[in-house]
Write an enzyme that holds these catalytic residues in place. Structure first.
Site, PDB file in Angstrom:
ATOM      1  N   ILE A 142     -23.076   0.195 -14.825  1.00 36.99           N
ATOM      2  CA  ILE A 142     -23.106  -0.929 -15.922  1.00 36.99           C
ATOM      3  C   ILE A 142     -22.348  -0.096 -17.045  1.00 36.99           C
ATOM      4  CG2 ILE A 142     -25.290  -0.055 -17.292  1.00 36.99           C
ATOM      5  CD1 ILE A 142     -26.044  -2.984 -18.056  1.00 36.99           C
ATOM      6  N   SER A 143     -21.372  -0.887 -17.652  1.00 35.19           N
ATOM      7  CA  SER A 143     -20.409  -0.263 -18.568  1.00 35.19           C
ATOM      8  C   SER A 143     -21.171   0.373 -19.738  1.00 35.19           C
ATOM      9  CB  SER A 143     -19.245  -0.960 -19.093  1.00 35.19           C
ATOM     10  OG  SER A 143     -18.483  -1.442 -18.068  1.00 35.19           O
ATOM     11  N   GLN A 144     -20.731   1.425 -20.521  1.00 37.90           N
ATOM     12  CA  GLN A 144     -21.356   1.910 -21.805  1.00 37.90           C
ATOM     13  C   GLN A 144     -21.388   0.820 -22.906  1.00 37.90           C
ATOM     14  OE1 GLN A 144     -19.278   5.240 -23.235  1.00 37.90           O
ATOM     15  NE2 GLN A 144     -20.577   5.388 -25.207  1.00 37.90           N
ATOM     16  N   ARG A 193     -30.396  -5.891 -22.753  1.00 33.28           N
ATOM     17  CA  ARG A 193     -29.837  -5.244 -21.831  1.00 33.28           C
ATOM     18  C   ARG A 193     -30.601  -4.562 -20.645  1.00 33.28           C
ATOM     19  NH1 ARG A 193     -26.949   0.869 -21.764  1.00 33.28           N
ATOM     20  NH2 ARG A 193     -25.160   0.423 -20.731  1.00 33.28           N
TER      21      ARG A 193
END
Ligand code: SAH
Length: 214
Positions: free
Chosen positions: A63-65, A37
């Site tokens: 950026i999504s969790q 990530r």
């Protein structure tokens, strides 16, 4: 930037946290444990990248969790070879997770800068989805029907075009609400005009906006 043992260790911890939060799909957890990530974030986030949080990715987007990525992906139930349409490429992290699960991915982004950046990064990493710069509200009729559709921005309503581009039996996962909070929905297309909706709690996304942004 390299993928180090330190990063790998942090990923294992993140996966353990996701399991505690109720994520149980082994394939989704395995994909998260494989995917670096930190490569999807600016180098300044190197030490934070495996926290279970959303981070800035530029152009006012995030950026999504990881929990949200895992939850949406689990709901989508991706099978190898599935044709998946993704709305909101953003950093490309969710796109890579879908590809790791063996999907054939079509991804749309409305912000030019993010569209270009994600394309460069994913290609460098060896991922080759079909990228589109445009407005996800319209979907991609020319490539439909899709087995699965995932929307990674908060939509004010369920776009008709997206429902229509699902195959019968296909699934649309979409957060719907206002800027304060959105409810996650899984929508299964039962028949030509018959859809079954199930809700799955509250989430917080950046808004799904109309038109494209250069
Ligand atoms: N899955 C991405 C999420 C990024 S945030 C990630 O984890 O990195 C949501 C993204 O949706 C933003 O990049 C935003 O620009 C994009 N977006 C918002 N409305 C859109 C639309 N109508 N069509 C395509 N992309 C859209």
């Amino acid at each position: 930037m390299k993928d180090t043992y330190k990063h790998k260790g942090q990923r294992i911890k993140l996966v353990e946290e996701l399991i505690k939060q109720g994520i149980s799909d082994e394939k989704v957890l395995a994909a998260i444990s494989r995917l670096p990530r930190h490569l999807f974030l600016d180098s300044g986030y190197d030490k934070l990248a495996y926290q279970n949080k959303a981070f800035e990715i530029g152009s006012g987007q995030t950026i999504s969790q990881p929990y949200t990525v895992a939850f949406q992906t689990q709901l989508l139930g991706v099978e190898k070879g599935d044709k998946v349409l993704e709305i909101g490429t953003g950093s490309g992290y969710q796109t890579a997770i879908l590809l790791e699960l063996g999907a054939q991915v079509f991804t749309i982004e409305r912000q030019k800068e993010l569209f270009l950046k994600a394309q460069t990064l994913l290609n460098q990493m060896g991922y080759h989805p079909q990228f589109f710069y445009g407005d996800g509200y319209k979907g991609k009729a020319g490539y439909s029907p899709f087995d699965k559709i995932i929307v990674t921005a908060g939509a004010p309503f369920i776009p008709e075009a997206l429902q229509k581009q699902l195959r019968i039996g296909g699934i649309l996962v979409i957060p719907v609400g206002d800027s304060e909070s959105q409810t996650m929905y899984s929508i299964v297309r039962l028949d030509k005009n018959e859809f079954q909706r199930t809700s799955f709690g509250e989430f917080l996304f950046v808004p799904m906006l109309e038109g494209k942004q250069s």
